[in-house]
Design an enzyme around this catalytic site. Structure first.
Site, short mmCIF file in Angstrom:
data_model
loop_
_atom_site.label_atom_id
_atom_site.label_comp_id
_atom_site.label_asym_id
_atom_site.label_seq_id
_atom_site.Cartn_x
_atom_site.Cartn_y
_atom_site.Cartn_z
N ASP A 268 12.93 -4.39 -5.94
CA ASP A 268 13.20 -5.47 -4.99
C ASP A 268 13.71 -6.68 -5.80
O ASP A 268 13.03 -7.71 -5.91
CB ASP A 268 11.92 -5.83 -4.24
CG ASP A 268 11.41 -4.68 -3.41
OD1 ASP A 268 12.01 -4.40 -2.36
OD2 ASP A 268 10.44 -4.02 -3.83
N SER B 28 9.79 4.81 -3.40
CA SER B 28 9.52 3.88 -2.31
C SER B 28 8.56 4.60 -1.38
O SER B 28 8.68 5.82 -1.18
CB SER B 28 10.81 3.56 -1.55
OG SER B 28 10.50 3.04 -0.28
N SER B 29 7.61 3.85 -0.82
CA SER B 29 6.68 4.48 0.11
C SER B 29 7.44 5.06 1.31
O SER B 29 6.97 5.96 1.99
CB SER B 29 5.64 3.47 0.58
OG SER B 29 5.06 2.86 -0.54
N ARG B 30 8.64 4.53 1.56
CA ARG B 30 9.43 5.00 2.70
C ARG B 30 10.00 6.40 2.46
O ARG B 30 10.43 7.07 3.39
CB ARG B 30 10.59 4.05 2.98
CG ARG B 30 10.16 2.71 3.52
CD ARG B 30 11.37 1.91 3.97
NE ARG B 30 10.96 0.78 4.80
CZ ARG B 30 10.64 -0.42 4.32
NH1 ARG B 30 10.68 -0.63 3.03
NH2 ARG B 30 10.29 -1.39 5.15
N HIS C 181 3.88 1.88 -8.15
CA HIS C 181 2.73 0.96 -8.09
C HIS C 181 1.76 1.24 -9.25
O HIS C 181 1.23 0.32 -9.86
CB HIS C 181 1.93 1.16 -6.79
CG HIS C 181 2.68 0.87 -5.54
ND1 HIS C 181 3.14 1.85 -4.70
CD2 HIS C 181 3.03 -0.30 -4.96
CE1 HIS C 181 3.75 1.31 -3.66
NE2 HIS C 181 3.70 0.00 -3.79
N HIS D 291 2.53 4.83 -4.90
CA HIS D 291 3.26 5.88 -5.62
C HIS D 291 3.25 5.50 -7.10
O HIS D 291 2.73 4.44 -7.48
CB HIS D 291 4.68 6.03 -5.06
CG HIS D 291 5.44 4.74 -4.97
ND1 HIS D 291 5.80 4.01 -6.08
CD2 HIS D 291 5.90 4.04 -3.89
CE1 HIS D 291 6.46 2.94 -5.69
NE2 HIS D 291 6.52 2.91 -4.38
N GLY E 187 0.80 -1.23 0.00
CA GLY E 187 0.00 0.00 0.00
C GLY E 187 0.83 1.27 0.00
O GLY E 187 2.03 1.26 -0.24
N GLY F 132 7.90 -5.42 -8.77
CA GLY F 132 8.83 -4.38 -9.25
C GLY F 132 10.27 -4.84 -9.11
O GLY F 132 10.63 -5.56 -8.16
N VAL G 224 10.85 2.60 -10.94
CA VAL G 224 10.40 3.94 -11.33
C VAL G 224 11.09 4.95 -10.40
O VAL G 224 11.18 4.71 -9.19
CB VAL G 224 8.85 4.07 -11.24
CG1 VAL G 224 8.40 5.46 -11.68
CG2 VAL G 224 8.19 2.99 -12.10
O1 PAF Z 1 7.21 -5.85 -2.33
C1 PAF Z 1 6.28 -5.72 -1.49
O2 PAF Z 1 5.58 -4.70 -1.47
C2 PAF Z 1 6.01 -6.83 -0.50
O3 PAF Z 1 7.18 -7.49 -0.14
C3 PAF Z 1 4.95 -7.83 -0.99
C4 PAF Z 1 5.41 -8.56 -2.24
C5 PAF Z 1 3.64 -7.12 -1.26
C6 PAF Z 1 4.69 -8.90 0.09
O4 PAF Z 1 4.14 -8.34 1.24
#
Ligand code: PAF
Length: 295
Positions: free
Chosen positions: A144, A179-181, A31, A28, A25, A141, A170
């Site tokens: 990761d 990153s949401s962070r 996603h 950004h 969730g 993505g 992106v």
């Molecule tokens: O990459 C992520 O956002 C998380 O690791 C995932 C794949 C949704 C699993 O919780």
């Protein structure tokens, strides 16, 4: 768009080929780009929104992870999502978790080494999503990168009939990987964070110019990041996620660094076809992401 709270409710809404985008969730443009790409490949687009507690090795990181379901639902709907699966914790973890999924080998280095238990949490929750939602394909993505390798291995070994599709990193126009962070970075750390993508891009330029020695590429990236608290800079095989000395197979130059309380990861992937090595630096947005406008 429907918001579903259970696996069964979600499955009841399927028509045709089902594409799943698993997320934590706080959407950004990264996603949203994935939703747009996946929308093209399926009839029913399911986005899961679940801040999975078992993959956070630090409980304060889990607590600080940004959340806003209302905003996420509006964005998911704008980007063609049919079903937003936003379960409560009990739906995903109905009892004490005595079953987990652990992927060996490809989790030994980098994120696996620095975040003990992280990949067991990721593999377990993604296995639950795959078993409970039964999609035809799922998208992840490339930021990761190690996670993609781990999940491909899990899908192969557990015989999930699911196609895994990876999508490019992106980036903000100045290079910072979305990153949401990022919303937790203060002004100084946001500025300092640019050393990460700068270092990776400089190393990618060296690769374009013919450099293949891992040590040199790591040293170039590291030079740019010398004022940061770096966990690792590694040239690693995409297949095994183990360090390699020479760039002679598909690889990633991967970085993790801490800026204040915020830990960021990033990478440039090197894909190889014949004797041609192509650096995938990801996609640069033309203007700042919606995240930069968040409080
Ligand atoms: O990459 C992520 O956002 C998380 O690791 C995932 C794949 C949704 C699993 O919780």
């Amino acid at each position: 768009m429907e918001i579903a709270r259970t696996f069964a409710e979600t499955r009841a809404g399927y028509e045709g080929r089902v594409g799943l985008l698993p997320t934590l969730g706080y959407f950004h443009e990264g996603h949203l780009a994935l939703m747009d790409l996946l929308r093209e490949k399926c009839d029913t687009l399911v986005v899961s929104l679940f801040v999975n507690p078992t993959q956070f090795d630090q409980s304060d990181d889990f607590a600080a992870y940004p959340r806003n379901e209302e905003r996420d639902a509006a964005l998911a709907e704008e980007h063609g999502t049919d079903i937003l699966f936003a379960p409560a914790e009990e739906e995903v973890y109905p009892g004490p978790s005595i079953t987990t999924v652990s992927v060996a080998g490809v989790t030994d280095e980098m994120e696996g080494r620095h975040r003990p238990g992280h990949f067991v949490g990721v593999a377990t929750v993604v296995a639950k999503l795959f078993a409970g939602l039964n999609p035809d394909l799922a998208m992840f993505g490339r930021k990761d990168a190690q996670q993609v390798t781990v999940l491909r291995a899990m899908v192969r070994d557990l015989r999930f009939p699911i196609e895994i599709v990876q999508a490019p990193v992106v980036r903000e126009p100045d290079g910072l990987a979305l990153s949401s962070r990022n919303v937790r970075l203060d002004r100084m750390d946001r500025e300092a964070s640019l050393a990460i993508s700068r270092g990776l891009f400089q190393a990618a330029e060296q690769v374009d110019a013919g450099e293949r020695r891992g040590e040199r590429l790591e040293a170039t990236a590291m030079r740019s990041m010398k004022s940061l608290d770096v966990d690792y800079v590694k040239l690693a095989s995409q297949a095994t996620m183990k360090p390699i000395e020479t760039l002679d197979e598909p690889a990633v130059l991967a970085v993790a660094a801490n800026l204040g309380e915020v830990r960021l990861i990033d990478n440039v992937a090197f894909d190889i076809e014949g004797s041609i090595v192509t650096a995938d630096r990801g996609i640069l947005l033309e203007s700042h992401s919606t995240l930069s406008a968040m409080p």
